[in-house]
Design an enzyme around this catalytic site. Structure first.
Site, PDB file in Angstrom:
ATOM      1  N   LEU A  44       0.851  -1.178   0.000  1.00 29.53           N
ATOM      2  CA  LEU A  44       0.000   0.000   0.000  1.00 29.53           C
ATOM      3  C   LEU A  44       0.892   1.235   0.000  1.00 29.53           C
ATOM      4  O   LEU A  44       2.092   1.140   0.262  1.00 29.53           O
ATOM      5  CB  LEU A  44      -0.908   0.006   1.230  1.00 29.53           C
ATOM      6  CG  LEU A  44      -1.906  -1.153   1.335  1.00 29.53           C
ATOM      7  CD1 LEU A  44      -2.592  -1.132   2.691  1.00 29.53           C
ATOM      8  CD2 LEU A  44      -2.936  -1.084   0.211  1.00 29.53           C
ATOM      9  N   ALA A  45       0.294   2.396  -0.251  1.00 35.25           N
ATOM     10  CA  ALA A  45       1.107   3.610  -0.284  1.00 35.25           C
ATOM     11  C   ALA A  45       1.898   3.764   1.007  1.00 35.25           C
ATOM     12  O   ALA A  45       3.078   4.107   0.984  1.00 35.25           O
ATOM     13  CB  ALA A  45       0.224   4.833  -0.520  1.00 35.25           C
ATOM     14  N   GLU A  46       1.249   3.539   2.152  1.00 36.06           N
ATOM     15  CA  GLU A  46       1.959   3.577   3.430  1.00 36.06           C
ATOM     16  C   GLU A  46       1.447   2.513   4.381  1.00 36.06           C
ATOM     17  O   GLU A  46       0.255   2.176   4.375  1.00 36.06           O
ATOM     18  CB  GLU A  46       1.826   4.944   4.138  1.00 36.06           C
ATOM     19  CG  GLU A  46       2.971   5.904   3.880  1.00 36.06           C
ATOM     20  CD  GLU A  46       2.747   6.723   2.624  1.00 36.06           C
ATOM     21  OE1 GLU A  46       3.715   7.359   2.165  1.00 36.06           O
ATOM     22  OE2 GLU A  46       1.625   6.713   2.107  1.00 36.06           O
ATOM     23  N   THR A  47       2.371   2.012   5.186  1.00 33.40           N
ATOM     24  CA  THR A  47       2.054   1.246   6.384  1.00 33.40           C
ATOM     25  C   THR A  47       2.545   2.049   7.573  1.00 33.40           C
ATOM     26  O   THR A  47       3.696   2.485   7.593  1.00 33.40           O
ATOM     27  CB  THR A  47       2.729  -0.130   6.368  1.00 33.40           C
ATOM     28  OG1 THR A  47       2.230  -0.902   5.264  1.00 33.40           O
ATOM     29  CG2 THR A  47       2.464  -0.884   7.664  1.00 33.40           C
ATOM     30  N   HIS A  77      -2.556  10.435   5.517  1.00 31.98           N
ATOM     31  CA  HIS A  77      -3.654   9.467   5.501  1.00 31.98           C
ATOM     32  C   HIS A  77      -3.397   8.296   6.445  1.00 31.98           C
ATOM     33  O   HIS A  77      -4.331   7.786   7.077  1.00 31.98           O
ATOM     34  CB  HIS A  77      -3.922   8.977   4.066  1.00 31.98           C
ATOM     35  CG  HIS A  77      -3.079   7.860   3.589  1.00 31.98           C
ATOM     36  ND1 HIS A  77      -1.795   8.035   3.125  1.00 31.98           N
ATOM     37  CD2 HIS A  77      -3.329   6.524   3.497  1.00 31.98           C
ATOM     38  CE1 HIS A  77      -1.299   6.860   2.764  1.00 31.98           C
ATOM     39  NE2 HIS A  77      -2.203   5.932   2.980  1.00 31.98           N
TER      40      HIS A  77
END
Length: 268
Positions: A44-47, A77
């Site tokens: 995902l874009a960020e964890t 986010h």
């Protein structure tokens, strides 16, 4: 060892929209390479990872964010998603959370109608000639752009919302910027301003909704539009709505969240 994991769609009230983030509460930090590997696996874009703090430095938790390929200094986010998990899954009793981070203390306030308001820094920008790579990658790029010294981004201002929607940057060229991302923005037809965000060098071709870039966008558009309260839309395929306010050296960024999934990560 087993570790809980949650996935939350941020800056939306509906699943499959907004920006998905993985959230992993920890008792103690895992090795950096393990957290990076987990972020790559989640893809995902960020964890986001966080641990409890004693509160002596003004923080309730310390938070860190990883894309599939790098750790980043600020992420909106995944902070919003982490706050949702703390409020709704971990039994947090207050309507305020304070995160310690590489970008200082970041507050999150939960309103009675379940919006989450991020308290983020006002990030300064420097106008400069647009880097040649960006001009080559983005046909509509003007000759001047803005660099964000305290983050890893450039901001490019386009003529209108239609130009932001129509932009098709060459990701292979933008990847040559390394961990530098590119924000494109314009005055909006459907909101006060609109944006999109690209960071292929950090493992994110186009981020669906990027809270942290509004630490730059809100001060810029507040000055241009002569108002401190602004509504923003990010024009990715998933899309997102943000309600923002400039508060001196801080920026309030409000959004909703939609819970998607929870589970367990098993590490040997």
């Amino acid at each position: 060892m087993n570790y809980p994991i949650y996935q939350v769609d941020a800056f939306t009230s509906e699943i499959f929209k907004g920006n998905p983030a993985a959230v992993m509460p920890l008792e103690t930090w895992l090795p950096d390479d393990t957290m990076q590997a987990l972020a790559a696996e989640n893809n995902l874009a960020e964890t986001a990872f966080f641990v409890r703090e004693s509160g002596t430095n003004g923080a309730d938790f310390h938070i860190r964010w990883f894309t599939p390929s790098v750790e980043v200094p600020l992420c909106g986010h995944a902070t919003l998603a982490s706050a949702w998990v703390i409020f709704n899954k971990l039994g947090w009793q207050s309507d305020e959370i304070r995160f310690g981070s590489r970008s200082g203390i970041l507050g999150v306030h939960q309103t009675p109608d379940n919006w989450l308001i991020l308290d983020f820094p006002n990030l300064k920008i420097e106008e400069q000639n647009t880097p040649p790579i960006i001009i080559q990658a983005l046909d509509s790029a003007p000759e001047t752009a803005f660099y964000v010294p305290n983050d890893t981004n450039y901001m490019v201002v386009l003529e209108n919302e239609a130009a932001v929607k129509a932009a098709q940057p060459d990701m292979r060229k933008l990847k040559q910027l390394g961990n530098q991302g590119v924000i494109i923005t314009a005055p909006g037809d459907t909101a006060d301003f609109v944006s999109r965000y690209f960071a292929p060098g950090s493992g994110i071709d186009e981020d669906p909704v990027t809270g942290s870039i509004h630490s730059v966008l809100v001060p810029y558009w507040a000055e241009k539009l002569g108002k401190t309260k602004l509504e923003a839309r990010q024009l990715s395929a998933r899309g997102g709505l943000l309600r923002c306010e400039l508060k001196g050296d801080r920026v309030a960024i409000a959004g909703q969240a939609a819970f998607y999934m929870e589970g367990t990560v098993h590490l040997e």
